[in-house]
Design an enzyme around this catalytic site. Structure first.
Site, PDB file in Angstrom:
ATOM      1  N   GLU A 138      36.128 -52.022  24.668  1.00 19.51           N
ATOM      2  CA  GLU A 138      37.364 -51.403  25.126  1.00 19.51           C
ATOM      3  C   GLU A 138      37.108 -50.085  25.869  1.00 19.51           C
ATOM      4  O   GLU A 138      37.617 -49.883  26.965  1.00 19.51           O
ATOM      5  CB  GLU A 138      38.254 -51.160  23.889  1.00 19.51           C
ATOM      6  CG  GLU A 138      39.431 -50.247  24.095  1.00 19.51           C
ATOM      7  CD  GLU A 138      40.627 -50.966  24.701  1.00 19.51           C
ATOM      8  OE1 GLU A 138      40.513 -52.180  24.919  1.00 19.51           O
ATOM      9  OE2 GLU A 138      41.646 -50.306  24.963  1.00 19.51           O
ATOM     10  N   ASP A 139      36.294 -49.199  25.253  1.00 24.73           N
ATOM     11  CA  ASP A 139      36.173 -47.842  25.790  1.00 24.73           C
ATOM     12  C   ASP A 139      34.921 -47.599  26.633  1.00 24.73           C
ATOM     13  O   ASP A 139      34.845 -46.623  27.363  1.00 24.73           O
ATOM     14  CB  ASP A 139      36.161 -46.815  24.635  1.00 24.73           C
ATOM     15  CG  ASP A 139      37.480 -46.800  23.884  1.00 24.73           C
ATOM     16  OD1 ASP A 139      38.453 -47.344  24.423  1.00 24.73           O
ATOM     17  OD2 ASP A 139      37.521 -46.261  22.767  1.00 24.73           O
TER      18      ASP A 139
END
Ligand code: MN
Length: 732
Positions: A89-90
């Protein structure tokens, strides 16, 4: 003394990979520590340079998530997925990379978590179904996805103080709506209760901090009390040879908060805030222990629950009871085995075989599979939700009768819905309701946990406004059916009267034509389904009366048709006015209808001052007509049965009735004007007011007000009760 060893999910500032390994080693010495360290290094590198809102390095977040999973004794795949949960995700890590470096199942969990993080949760009630649909899809492949997600949410909630107030509320609301029910459904109580308490802290800080203060304030006393109680229980059990480990502590804040809401009372009035838990070696000892508890302390009726014989849907097992404890305080007691206790705290996670990891079947649960299957087959959100609701303790409103029976109603349900759910007759005669002991208006919105008591009166009947008050289609259709039936009955009466007048012109009567069967013949000729239908059609003007008379051979007009026609027209006109004024016809000047008399004047007895809605009795006086008393009037001489007469409130009557109410308040400036303002806002007329201060610094008022009926009185009382300064309101 012993207190619960609750799992502690606090944020740990100094957590390291070494510490994680040490903790895993304590219960699983053969674990793959090299892989754990590799995952830590991988995550640390991926998140390098990123910071949390707290200013800490980002890696502290995945470390804490992994820490929580270790506390829940999850398997290595889950712990590693916890460390890696934000890297896709990041950071720019691909699922393929994770699969290559670690394993397919770890990659799958991380992908599932990434999917959930992309769901845009909607907060509105109606979109909750959509949220759940997405969650179900995301966790369907592997249940560990949702457990890691819960651990992620736990740490975010634990560090919520670092984000903006707006975000705090949004995240807390989402947690309460989505994650708490999921934790509950998976039986992970330790996570569920912790999340609930943090939500309370951010959503109702005033309640949270007041509870925290109250509970810690008397902490010393309480601990002494807990210790003493444990000793007393221990001694009782030992007398009968039952070995038990006993723990005691205050219940978690959210459950006290729910109790306060459910009972509509303040903390001071909640007595059963202490919970004791008896851990015994086996099921037989559970029941034996229960027997000893119930014979040593007085049990509170209706509070015993056997979740061992009938486990909760999330597999929770325990015996629950509430008794009057040794110091006359209510205490809740749970009795269970240590296996049951583990399941209660960790839920589904308690079944994890961390040594073997998870393979195949165990990562899925049947109910999730069923939901998923269902999800593919329905387009309709409402239908899906009603299905999910059964599985996830969310959805409708659960309310109680004063006897403790549970009714499930839909969101927004009112006391009137509840009345119809209990019984149609209760609905039809409902004049008011008490929720948690307090009067409320009929359109009040019920909440889960409310105890609802319905007040009825024989003279009450449904009216058109009710259709807008009720939410359930069942209640709506009952009210409509009733209104239609009343209209039908009225029309039948009018039709009969019109026809009788018509037939009189021909020197016969309705009665005679019914008896001779002529009207029955006319029914066929007119094409009506029944004789009642003839009456109704006459009343509504569909059959002019000459049409009915022409359908009866012996009444066919031959001589002087002119005169007859004008007479029939007269009757038709009369019938029309009758239909129009049917509503107003019922002696609108009389407050009550006296059985068998058309226009007897009745007087309200001064002693009890009945108002519409009160159950009433008529009393025939000597020379002064009939007086009306409340059925419960103490001055009414019930001995003289011959003088009693059945009376009913006239539903058409709309005068104002004087009634006195007594109001007790705190003695503060402005109280009187606050009460007057409240009455004015409700359009209630005030005839007089008497005020005085009592010696104990309270205000005492007697207002004589004018109300339309009993339900308006109830509304008035409840709105005054709602004023902050007011202690109590009663009918004078
Ligand atoms: Mn995260």
């Amino acid at each position: 003394m012993s207190v619960y060893h609750k799992l502690d999910f606090s944020h740990e500032r100094d957590l390291s990979a070494d510490e994680l390994c040490r903790r895993v080693e304590s219960y699983y010495p053969d674990a793959d520590f090299a892989l754990l360290r590799k995952a830590y290094n991988f995550a640390e590198k991926a998140h390098e340079g990123q910071k949390r809102s707290s200013g800490e390095d980002y890696i502290i977040h995945p470390l804490n998530v992994a820490g929580t999973l270790i506390k829940l004794r999850l398997d290595m795949d889950s712990i590693i997925a916890g460390l890696l949960h934000d890297v896709v995700e990041d950071c720019d890590v691909t699922p393929e990379e994770i699969e290559k470096e670690f394993s397919t199942s770890i990659a799958q969990i991380v992908v599932g978590l990434t999917k959930i993080s992309k769901i845009k949760f909607k907060t509105k009630e109606e979109s909750q179904a959509e949220n759940f649909r997405k969650m179900v899809v995301a966790m369907a492949k592997d249940l560990r996805v949702i457990i890691v997600k819960l651990a992620d949410r736990m740490h975010n909630m634990r560090t919520l103080q670092y984000v903006s107030e707006e975000k705090q509320r949004k995240i807390a609301n989402e947690t309460l709506e989505i994650y708490v029910p999921l934790a509950s459904r998976l039986g992970i109580n330790s996570v569920k209760t912790e999340l609930e308490d943090i939500c309370l802290r951010y959503l109702h800080p005033e309640v949270y901090y007041r509870l925290a203060e109250k509970i810690t304030m008397k902490k010393g006393d309480r601990e002494v009390y807990i210790g003493e109680t444990i000793n007393i229980i221990q001694d009782k059990l030992l007398e009968y040879g039952v070995q038990a480990e006993i723990k005691g502590r205050p219940k978690h804040f959210f459950s006290i908060f729910k109790k306060m809401n459910a009972r509509g009372v303040d903390f001071e009035q909640i007595h059963d805030i202490l919970a004791f838990r008896l851990i015994v070696p086996n099921i037989t000892e559970c029941y034996k222990g229960l027997g000893i508890i119930h014979s040593s302390f007085t049990p509170i009726p209706g509070r015993f629950k056997d979740y061992i014989a009938i486990p909760k849907v999330n597999n929770y097992q325990s015996l629950h009871t509430t008794v009057i404890g040794p110091k006359a305080e209510r205490i809740e007691i749970q009795i269970r085995t240590s296996e049951m206790d583990e399941v209660a705290e960790k839920g589904i996670a308690a079944h994890w075989k961390y040594k073997e990891g998870i393979s195949g079947g165990e990562t899925k649960l049947k109910w999730i599979e069923e939901l998923l299957e269902f999800n593919q087959n329905v387009e309709n959100n409402a239908e899906f939700m009603s299905h999910v609701k059964n599985d996830l303790d969310i959805g409708g409103v659960f309310v109680f009768t004063p006897n403790g029976d549970v009714f499930e109603l839909r969101y927004g349900a009112t006391p009137l819905d509840f009345a119809y759910a209990v019984h149609t007759e209760v609905g039809h005669h409902c004049v008011g309701a008490k929720v948690n002991g307090k009067m409320v208006p009929l359109k009040f919105t019920l909440k889960s946990g409310d105890t609802v008591e319905i007040l009825t009166s024989k003279s009450q009947t449904p009216n058109k406004d009710w259709i807008n008050i009720v939410k359930s289609s069942k209640a709506k259709s009952k009210i409509k059916a009733w209104l239609l039936r009343v209209e039908r009955d009225k029309n039948i009466e009018i039709g009969k009267e019109t026809l009788d007048k018509t037939f009189k012109l021909f020197d016969t009567s309705l009665k005679a034509l019914l008896k001779s069967g002529e009207l029955k013949k006319a029914q066929k000729e007119l094409g009506a389904k029944s004789i009642d239908e003839i009456y109704i059609n006459v009343a509504v003007g569909k059959y002019p009366s000459e049409r009915v008379s022409q359908a009866i051979p012996e009444l066919r007009v031959e001589e002087d048709p002119q005169t007859m026609t004008s007479k029939l027209e007269e009757i038709n006109t009369y019938s029309k006015t009758l239909t129009k004024s049917a509503k107003r016809k019922t002696h609108k000047d009389n407050a009550v209808i006296v059985d068998g008399f058309d226009d007897v004047m009745a007087r309200m007895a001064k002693c009890c001052n009945a108002i519409p809605g009160d159950p009433i009795i008529g009393y025939i006086t000597r020379g002064r007509g009939i007086t009306i008393h409340r059925a419960d009037c103490t001055r009414f001489d019930i001995g003289d049965l011959a003088r009693q007469i059945h009376v009913e409130w006239n539903p058409e009557f709309s005068f104002k009735h004087p009634v006195s109410i007594r109001i007790l308040t705190h003695d503060r400036p402005g109280v009187l004007s606050a009460i007057s303002r409240s009455l004015n806002n409700m359009n209630i007329g005030i005839r007089s007011a008497i005020a005085k201060s009592t010696t104990d610094r309270k205000g005492s008022f007697i207002f004589e007000i004018e109300v339309k009926d009993y339900s308006e009185l109830l509304k008035t009382i409840s709105s005054i009760e709602a004023l902050e300064e007011v202690i109590s309101v009663s009918r004078g």
